[in-house]
Structure formats: structure tokens, C-alpha cells
Design an enzyme around this catalytic site. Structure first.
Site, short mmCIF file in Angstrom:
data_model
loop_
_atom_site.label_atom_id
_atom_site.label_comp_id
_atom_site.label_asym_id
_atom_site.label_seq_id
_atom_site.Cartn_x
_atom_site.Cartn_y
_atom_site.Cartn_z
CG ASP A 88 105.13 59.87 21.42
OD1 ASP A 88 104.68 58.73 21.24
OD2 ASP A 88 105.31 60.70 20.51
CG MET A 102 107.77 60.23 11.55
SD MET A 102 108.11 58.48 11.79
CE MET A 102 107.31 58.22 13.38
CG ASP A 135 103.62 59.83 15.81
OD1 ASP A 135 104.03 60.70 16.59
OD2 ASP A 135 103.15 58.73 16.20
CG MET A 145 109.00 63.19 15.26
SD MET A 145 108.48 61.47 15.45
CE MET A 145 106.73 61.67 15.13
CG MET A 200 110.35 62.16 21.82
SD MET A 200 108.72 61.71 21.22
CE MET A 200 109.00 60.06 20.60
CB SER A 241 100.30 56.76 18.06
OG SER A 241 100.98 57.08 16.87
CG HIS A 272 100.38 61.09 19.20
ND1 HIS A 272 100.80 62.21 19.87
CD2 HIS A 272 101.50 60.56 18.65
CE1 HIS A 272 102.11 62.36 19.74
NE2 HIS A 272 102.57 61.36 18.99
CG HIS A 302 105.27 63.97 17.80
ND1 HIS A 302 105.68 62.73 18.23
CD2 HIS A 302 106.37 64.77 17.90
CE1 HIS A 302 106.97 62.76 18.54
NE2 HIS A 302 107.41 63.99 18.35
C1 DX5 Z 1 107.56 57.56 17.65
C2 DX5 Z 1 106.23 58.25 17.66
C3 DX5 Z 1 105.25 57.65 18.60
C4 DX5 Z 1 104.79 56.27 18.21
C5 DX5 Z 1 104.43 55.55 19.47
O1 DX5 Z 1 108.43 58.26 16.84
O2 DX5 Z 1 106.40 59.61 18.06
O3 DX5 Z 1 104.11 58.50 18.76
O4 DX5 Z 1 103.67 56.28 17.34
O5 DX5 Z 1 104.19 54.24 19.16
P1 DX5 Z 1 104.34 53.06 20.22
O6 DX5 Z 1 103.29 53.33 21.30
O7 DX5 Z 1 104.07 51.84 19.42
O8 DX5 Z 1 105.73 53.14 20.79
ZN ZN Z 2 104.55 60.79 18.55
#
Ligand code: DX5
Ligand code: ZN
Length: 214
Positions: free
Chosen positions: A173, A35, A33, A66, A135, A6, A31, A64
Site C-alpha cells: 500500500d 484516517m 482508507d 488508520m 505500508m 484506493s 481499498h 484500512h
Molecule cells: C496511504 C493510504 C493508501 C493510499 C495509496 O495512507 O493507506 O492506501 O490511498 O495511494 P497512492 O497509491 O496514491 O500512494
Molecule cells: Zn491504505
């Protein structure tokens, strides 16, 4: 096992270098993320940053989302370079329509599901999706502790996939590390996201290879 480091845990001031490091690793996807500060409390980055990563990446981007109402941005994420696009089941009123739209744009369609959400809501869509992003922490932040109920949830999801003859991949994840990875694999997962475990290591390439070979 598919491995998706990620980029959320990478050094944002050196995204080209970090992306090139991942290009040289045995990782399968990067990956990414996204947000929005609404669906989750945190804001990460958006479309221009994904475009910048795409410019340097030789690996598919596993994006991903969010964000609330992701339908507004499916085309924009396709244009930015997303190969897999996951939306949250909790953020979609018409999930089937959203999944069809993602596929029509030529991306793999993923559905992400929060720790408290029952997998029963996936039953009638599971044959239509390519990926479930299960998740194992509450989304919003990297570096959180893996939620133990995930093992049971993965094996129930695996049963559902087999029962419905779905080809969906199960991706886990949040909070993944070398201690819990073998047990996650045993429960039936196909892909692992890892942020902090990879990027806080002094040898990320070795860590990625270790996860790959569990
Ligand atoms: C959390 C994200 C994850 C995050 C995982 O909201 O969706 O993808 O980057 O990070 P680690 O592996 O540090 O938990
Ligand atoms: Zn993620």
C-alpha cells in the site's frame, strides 16, 4: 495479482460514478482508507461515506483503518459494509484480541504495518491473520513516493509466512505504479493497492488491467 484501487484518490463529489467505474473494472477489491487525524496527520472520511460506497459497489470493500484504538469501531465498520478490515499493529495494545474480534464479526482480518516497524512483531500472530497491509509509504496521504526498502521487507515477510504455514496475503500500500509493480510481485506480494496511479490516469480501466496483468 489482486488489485485494490484506493477510493482516497477518487473524485469525492462523484463517488457513485467512481464506484461504478471500479465495478466495471478487473479490480478485485475497493481499498477504503479511514484516517482520524490522530494516528495519522490527515482526516479522510468515515462510516457514512463507506455506507454510501457499499450501496453501489459490487466489489468487496478492503477497509484500512488508520485510527487510534480501532476496537471501538469494529462492529460499526462491519455494519457499514467492510469485507476486509485492517488495523495497524502500532494502534493495538491487544492485537490478538482485535484480530479475533474482526474474524468473529465475519470479516477478513488484516494487520497494517508502518514502514519503520519491524515485521518481527507479526511472527506470533501471522498464522491467525488473513492479510498483511505492508505500508510502502508513511500512511496519511495518497500520491507519495514508494519506499525502496519495501522489496526486502516483502521477501522477508514471505519467508515468515511460509515458515509459519500462514495463509496470509501480502498487500502493498502506497506509491504503487506500473514501474515498481513487477518488482513488488517478484518479491512475493499478492495484492496491490493503487490510488493516484489509477485515478490520475485518463484511462483508469486500462491502468487497473495493466496492474492486474503484470
Ligand atoms: C496511504 C493510504 C493508501 C493510499 C495509496 O495512507 O493507506 O492506501 O490511498 O495511494 P497512492 O497509491 O496514491 O500512494
Ligand atoms: Zn491504505
Amino acid at each position: 495479482m489482486l488489485i485494490a484501487p484506493s477510493i482516497l484518490a477518487a473524485d469525492f463529489a462523484n463517488l457513485q460514478k467512481e464506484t461504478e467505474m471500479l465495478n466495471g473494472s478487473v479490480a478485485d477489491w475497493i481499498h477504503v482508507d479511514v484516517m482520524d487525524g490522530m494516528f495519522v496527520p490527515n482526516i479522510s472520511f468515515g462510516i457514512p461515506v463507506i455506507q454510501a460506497i457499499k450501496k453501489h459497489s459490487t466489489k468487496p470493500l478492503d477497509v484500512h483503518l488508520m485510527i487510534v484504538d480501532p476496537d471501538r469501531y469494529l462492529q460499526a465498520f462491519k455494519n457499514a459494509g467492510a469485507d476486509n478490515l485492517s488495523v495497524h499493529i502500532e494502534a493495538c495494545h491487544h492485537l490478538h484480541r482485535t484480530v479475533q474480534a474482526i474474524k468473529e464479526l465475519g470479516m477478513k482480518a488484516g494487520v497494517a504495518i508502518n514502514p519503520h516497524t519491524s515485521i518481527s512483531g507479526l511472527y506470533d500472530i501471522i498464522a491467525d491473520i488473513d492479510l498483511i497491509c505492508l505500508m510502502s509509504v508513511n500512511p496519511g496521504f495518497g500520491g507519495q513516493k514508494f519506499i525502496e526498502n519495501t522489496y526486502d521487507k516483502v521477501s522477508r515477510l514471505k519467508d515468515m509466512i511460509l515458515q509459519k504455514s500462514s495463509k496470509a496475503i501480502i498487500e502493498i500500500d502506497g506509491g504503487v505504479n506500473i514501474q515498481n509493480a513487477p518488482k513488488i510481485k517478484q518479491a512475493g506480494a499478492d495484492a496491490l493497492v493503487a490510488g493516484n496511479f489509477v485515478f490520475s490516469s485518463s484511462s483508469p480501466l486500462e491502468v487497473i488491467a495493466e496492474l492486474k496483468n503484470i
